[in-house]
Design a protein around this motif. Sequence first.
Motif, short mmCIF file in Angstrom:
data_model
loop_
_atom_site.label_atom_id
_atom_site.label_comp_id
_atom_site.label_asym_id
_atom_site.label_seq_id
_atom_site.Cartn_x
_atom_site.Cartn_y
_atom_site.Cartn_z
N ASP A 187 -0.79 -5.23 -6.95
CA ASP A 187 -1.22 -3.83 -6.49
C ASP A 187 -1.60 -3.82 -4.96
O ASP A 187 -1.34 -2.68 -4.10
CB ASP A 187 -2.17 -3.32 -7.38
N TYR A 188 -2.45 -4.86 -4.51
CA TYR A 188 -2.98 -4.84 -3.19
C TYR A 188 -2.31 -5.60 -2.23
O TYR A 188 -2.88 -5.92 -1.18
CB TYR A 188 -4.52 -4.99 -3.32
N ALA A 189 -1.11 -6.17 -2.67
CA ALA A 189 -0.36 -7.34 -1.63
C ALA A 189 0.07 -6.25 -0.56
O ALA A 189 -0.07 -7.24 0.65
CB ALA A 189 0.87 -7.59 -2.40
N PRO A 190 0.20 -5.08 -0.36
CA PRO A 190 0.68 -4.62 0.99
C PRO A 190 -0.64 -4.48 1.79
O PRO A 190 -0.22 -4.20 3.05
CB PRO A 190 1.33 -3.17 0.83
N PHE A 191 -1.98 -4.82 1.35
CA PHE A 191 -2.89 -4.35 2.42
C PHE A 191 -3.90 -5.66 2.73
O PHE A 191 -3.43 -6.77 2.17
CB PHE A 191 -3.73 -3.61 1.56
N ASP A 192 -4.82 -5.34 3.69
CA ASP A 192 -5.17 -6.68 4.19
C ASP A 192 -6.67 -6.76 3.47
O ASP A 192 -7.73 -6.53 3.68
CB ASP A 192 -5.81 -6.20 5.75
N GLY A 304 5.62 4.60 -13.63
CA GLY A 304 4.35 5.44 -13.29
C GLY A 304 3.28 5.21 -12.11
O GLY A 304 3.37 4.34 -11.83
N PRO A 305 2.78 6.00 -11.85
CA PRO A 305 1.83 5.92 -10.59
C PRO A 305 0.40 5.38 -11.10
O PRO A 305 -0.11 5.24 -12.19
CB PRO A 305 1.35 7.29 -10.19
N ILE A 306 -0.12 4.46 -10.28
CA ILE A 306 -1.36 3.56 -10.53
C ILE A 306 -2.48 4.69 -10.71
O ILE A 306 -3.43 4.53 -11.41
CB ILE A 306 -1.74 2.83 -9.12
N MET A 307 -2.46 5.78 -9.98
CA MET A 307 -3.24 6.60 -10.06
C MET A 307 -3.06 7.83 -11.14
O MET A 307 -3.57 8.92 -11.42
CB MET A 307 -3.71 7.53 -8.86
N GLY A 308 -2.06 7.49 -11.99
CA GLY A 308 -1.99 8.08 -13.30
C GLY A 308 -2.39 7.08 -14.36
O GLY A 308 -3.55 6.68 -14.39
N SER A 316 3.98 0.08 -12.46
CA SER A 316 3.03 0.86 -11.88
C SER A 316 2.65 0.67 -10.58
O SER A 316 2.11 -0.36 -10.01
CB SER A 316 1.57 0.76 -12.75
N THR A 317 2.80 1.71 -9.68
CA THR A 317 2.74 1.51 -8.17
C THR A 317 2.14 2.86 -7.53
O THR A 317 1.84 3.57 -8.33
CB THR A 317 4.10 1.37 -7.62
N TYR A 552 9.55 3.71 -1.94
CA TYR A 552 8.17 3.95 -1.20
C TYR A 552 7.13 2.94 -1.50
O TYR A 552 6.54 2.41 -0.80
CB TYR A 552 7.70 5.33 -1.72
N SER A 553 7.14 2.40 -2.77
CA SER A 553 6.16 1.28 -3.10
C SER A 553 6.63 0.20 -3.91
O SER A 553 6.08 -0.23 -4.64
CB SER A 553 4.98 2.02 -3.94
N SER A 554 7.97 0.05 -3.67
CA SER A 554 8.54 -1.12 -3.90
C SER A 554 8.29 -2.43 -3.04
O SER A 554 8.66 -2.72 -2.26
CB SER A 554 10.04 -1.08 -4.23
N LEU A 555 6.95 -2.86 -3.43
CA LEU A 555 6.39 -3.69 -2.42
C LEU A 555 5.80 -4.79 -3.09
O LEU A 555 5.46 -4.79 -4.24
CB LEU A 555 5.07 -2.93 -1.48
N GLY A 556 5.67 -5.94 -2.38
CA GLY A 556 4.84 -7.34 -3.06
C GLY A 556 5.60 -8.43 -2.59
O GLY A 556 6.47 -8.57 -1.74
#
Length: 813
Positions: A187-192, A304-308, A316-317, A552-556
Amino acid sequence: MKSTHRRRWAAAVAVTGAGALALGGSALPAVAIETQPAHVEDDAKEFGFLASLVEPLVSGPEALDQLAESALASVADRAGLTVERLTSYLEQDLARVSPNGFVTFVDEWEVTGHDHTLELDQASEVPGDPVNGSRPDASHTLFIDFDGHTIENTEWNKAYEVDTIEIGAYDVDDDFKYVVWERIAQDYAPFDVNVTISDPGPDALFKSSADDNSYGSHLLVVPDSSVLPPALQGTGGWAFVGGFGSEYLSPAFVMADVLQDNAAYIADAGSHEVGHNLGLDHHGIAGEEYYYEDTPAAPDALWGPIMGAAYTVPLSTWSDGGYADATNPGQDDIATILDRDSADHFATGLVDENGDPWTSGICPYLDGRLDEDFDGTLRPEHEVFEPDAQNECAFQQSGHDGAPLTVLWEYVDRTDRASDPHGDDPSDATSLDNSTGEFAEDGVIVSDGDVDVFSVLTDGGDFTATASPVGIGANLDVKLSLLDGEGNVLDEVEQETTVDPLGYPGDPAALGLDATIDAELEAGVYYVQVEGRGQGDPGDNTPSDGSGYTDYSSLGFYELTGAAEPFEADPVVITSPEDGAEVEADDLEVTGNAEAEATVTLTIDGETVGSVDVDAEGAWSTTLDDSLPYGESTITAQQTVGTIEVPETDSVTVTVPLEAPVIVKPEEGDTAATPTPTFSGTGIAGATVTITIECDGELVGETEVDDEGDWAFTPDEGLPNGDCTVVAVQSVGDTVSPSSDVVNFSVNVDEPGDEDGTEDGTEDGTDDGTEEGDEDGDDLPDTGSGNQLGLIAGLVLLAAGGALYARTRRAVV
């Protein structure tokens, strides 16, 4: 091992009083002081820190009843919510407000029961490991704490009226910890952000100043939520909104027992709670607070959203709220997480030299003087002291006798996007090494616009490439493309993604996230592109089926593997000059080796500076077309074999040294008879010469070298009598020469008598007082040398007036 972080302020959280002194920036809380501060208005008092805004242990509706209108607006603003949205949450008891005005959401999820079995062989592993972390070199840290913790001196303690909260270790095996770690790392792969299960210590978790860029979030896994205060029990997790980087607002919780000791559920809840720390609100659908709250996910629901509450769906993204009937369409999760402009600070109290809480009056100073405009709001640039023995504050900090006080500042912030290790177009492609006939490369998609491009040189024949997201709980759905040497698309593949029926609902997994291309190719250079993709239409999503999602959040993280026949060619190599060599600017000869009868092209910063044919023995030599600039230049060689430009290159960096300028005048030991002598010398035509003159102080000037190689400089201000030195450097572009030899000289200028006054008194005033005022800022009468009586009278008036003024400046209480 159980960890305990202690702070010097000890019992400061328990201090409440009749008034409040504002500490921090705009609309931020202030520390409680026993008596009403002289300059704090009623609104500031209502939001005093740590003055209570609401009683401890109150529900959402009770907090709404207790919050004054201005305080409600301030609380909502700090949580990144509108007043209307916060009011709605409080009315439904979906959020709580702590005594000091921090917001938490009531994350009371229901999860489906099942028998959970860990499987670790589902895919390749994400980079790193749980102990060292997913990004060991990242600036920010997400610490997943399985080891237990003693919570004290935090807003949790104040809100629930407990001195300490003891959380024991969560006794699970390493495989279980690995699954939790890997899913959160995805989930936090796109971030520093470095996700780790090792305690990095407070310096890596808690921001200590506005300039401190090493901080993060402490995520505590609670094995038995019954040890928590009753008001914290029965939920999946808790976290203070916007608390990323603050020890006072730490930790964030996930309740392992409530989440059925399911590693996947604990990971999803952990990412969700840290999302709150990073300023995020919830994503729901059709009036439900969470996506998949009251309406469970259908077995074939993908997203589904992580913040759900996306526990039972495989993807879940992060979300931008761009789906049908979204309850929070204005929240762009990734933009919020990356919003460094939301960095803020607040204070939790004051302590004296002994580390004890200070709750009396203070003397605030700015730039060494009493802050006479102090309005009750302390800022980090203030220096704060106890009043002196007479309960007074001196005007000058240097003359104040009160002991220093320490303001306990807390800082919160967000994070940054992770760096992208691969280029986004063919001109910046990463070269794949297929010298053995196979290739492999790791990568990460960090944004919806990120396209990672790789080049491969093949002799032709069968070609295959596969890009697959790595690890369990992946968020990346891959699109793979193959381009020819001109950048034309030859093939692109994106599979239909479906739910793995064997994983539902306890171990949700998706099938078809990877992509493979097979092709028959001619010899040449080709490019492989990896990017994220979406599927379906989010506008068609329903409360039970979120199968539509975008890129949008197909990331990692992903791995690119494949096979291609290697292209047989001797590598291009520069043999002379050597890397790091100093060379002449003109007529530089460059030699090397390459594939026989190939063509070698030399470039500097993308500009061609030479081209040569390789002889039958594989040797080549050429002289650069142009002169090199002063300083460093990197020469890159690339060969073309037939019609194929081989991607592999070789480079050397050489330096054309820039000599120091020469100072011709003054000569060593010269004496200047004028305070503004002219300095002169020689240098490189067009260079900038910087002259540093040291007498009684330093004077720095610049001048240009003319076409003849000469320069001159005359200072605008006069030099004082005495011994001096001068030294010079010259620069061309970004290249700066060594310093010239230092020249010693002196200045000896006859000084005329002072017609306007004496050494002790001038027309403008004395050494002890000027027309503008004395050193304490009080006005003085004109005290020229001919008015000794006026001088004495002025000093007497100053003493009387200063004493009167000092007696009126009591300590701020």
